[in-house]
Design an enzyme around this catalytic site. Structure first.
Site, short mmCIF file in Angstrom:
data_model
loop_
_atom_site.label_atom_id
_atom_site.label_comp_id
_atom_site.label_asym_id
_atom_site.label_seq_id
_atom_site.Cartn_x
_atom_site.Cartn_y
_atom_site.Cartn_z
N ASP A 117 -7.50 -3.95 14.40
CA ASP A 117 -8.85 -4.30 13.98
C ASP A 117 -8.86 -5.41 12.92
O ASP A 117 -9.87 -5.67 12.28
CB ASP A 117 -9.62 -3.07 13.46
CG ASP A 117 -8.96 -2.44 12.24
OD1 ASP A 117 -7.92 -2.96 11.77
OD2 ASP A 117 -9.49 -1.42 11.75
N GLU A 149 -9.74 -2.29 5.21
CA GLU A 149 -10.37 -1.99 6.48
C GLU A 149 -11.58 -2.89 6.73
O GLU A 149 -12.07 -3.55 5.81
CB GLU A 149 -10.80 -0.52 6.47
CG GLU A 149 -9.65 0.48 6.23
CD GLU A 149 -8.75 0.67 7.45
OE1 GLU A 149 -8.60 -0.27 8.25
OE2 GLU A 149 -8.17 1.76 7.58
N HIS A 178 -7.24 -5.66 10.06
CA HIS A 178 -7.14 -5.34 8.63
C HIS A 178 -5.75 -5.74 8.11
O HIS A 178 -4.76 -5.62 8.82
CB HIS A 178 -7.42 -3.85 8.35
CG HIS A 178 -6.35 -2.91 8.79
ND1 HIS A 178 -6.50 -2.09 9.88
CD2 HIS A 178 -5.13 -2.64 8.28
CE1 HIS A 178 -5.40 -1.35 10.03
NE2 HIS A 178 -4.55 -1.67 9.07
N ASP A 193 0.81 -1.22 0.00
CA ASP A 193 0.00 0.00 0.00
C ASP A 193 0.84 1.26 0.00
O ASP A 193 2.07 1.22 0.16
CB ASP A 193 -0.94 0.00 1.22
CG ASP A 193 -0.27 -0.53 2.49
OD1 ASP A 193 0.94 -0.33 2.64
OD2 ASP A 193 -0.96 -1.17 3.30
#
Length: 275
Positions: free
Chosen positions: A141, A148, A143, A72
């Site tokens: 979380d 996400e 991801h 990314d």
């Protein structure tokens, strides 16, 4: 699926680096046969990168015939900004090894047409013959890359809006100032990583423990995108003791009982000096 549990961050980082080293060397890369490696950023892989640099400097490992694809990049952050993932990769890894800069692929978050940039990235991966080993990390979380919670588990490389949890977690890199943290990023999709022939996910620290529990002990769920890799034929989760705190004792005992098998993947550590 394999879960490799090491005592602490340094041991987990070293195990992961040894595994990458052995996979590259066993592949026997050459001019017409490149090993293709997917790479993450963030704090978790830094220890792994340091060990890989050490193996390179010792003459045990070369990246001359390795192509890399990063997961990314932030949108709108100048490439030379100290917190861009271009800067991160060059400062923490690429400038210390013998990789050809033309073989190190990172998404351009300042491209005039961001979707065209994402499509071109997928095409480059395809032209390289796909990813042999995709290394990833996760957020608290669950991801992977910037996929996400709620991301499609068949998603491809695309533009994503970052969740507030991610922005808060990344604020430490921007002097704690939320207004400086990019709110959008280009990221490979869950489907992009799932297409890799092998996936290794690094998970360390107690703050990642609930995410590891969701990834290992519960079902596949797009709210915890890392859970998708339960369905990959060759996934290795590499974690430290702290990351196992939310797992059942029985689960931890089961996977620790397999460590004698898992350690054969990294011992002996191969060297290009011997080839």
């Amino acid at each position: 699926m394999r879960l490799v549990i090491l005592e602490d961050y340094d041991q987990a980082s070293e195990w992961a680096a040894k595994y990458i080293c052995n996979r590259i060397i066993q592949f026997k890369p050459s001019q017409g046969r490149y090993f293709t490696l997917g790479l993450p950023t963030g704090s978790t892989p830094l220890g792994c990168y340091r060990k890989l640099i050490e193996y390179h400097k010792n003459g045990d490992l070369s990246f001359k015939y390795v192509k890399t694809f990063n997961m990314d990049e932030y949108v709108g952050l100048p490439r030379n900004h100290p917190e861009s993932y271009h800067s991160y990769m060059w400062n923490n890894f690429f400038k210390h090894i013998d990789i050809d800069p033309n073989n190190a692929h990172i998404l351009d978050g300042n491209a005039p047409d961001l979707q065209a940039e994402c499509d071109a990235f997928e095409k480059k991966i395809e032209e390289a013959g796909g990813i042999d080993l995709f290394v990833g990390g996760i957020g608290p979380d669950g991801h992977i890359a910037f996929n996400e919670p709620g991301s499609s588990l068949s998603s491809r490389t695309r533009l994503k809006t970052l969740a507030m949890d991610t922005i808060l977690a990344n604020a430490k890199y921007f002097d704690g100032d939320l207004s400086k943290v990019p709110t959008m990023a280009l990221t490979v999709g869950v489907g992009t990583v799932m297409d890799a022939r092998e996936v290794m996910i690094l998970i360390t620290g107690a703050h990642k423990a609930f995410a590891l529990y969701k990834a290992i002990e519960e079902g596949v769920n797009h709210m915890w995108t890392v859970s998708a890799f339960q369905q990959h034929p060759r996934t290795i989760f590499v974690c430290d003791e702290d990351a196992t705190l939310e797992l059942r004792v029985k689960t931890v005992k089961y996977f620790k009982g397999l460590m004698h098998v898992h350690n054969k993947l990294v011992d002996p550590l191969y060297s290009m000096k011997e080839n």
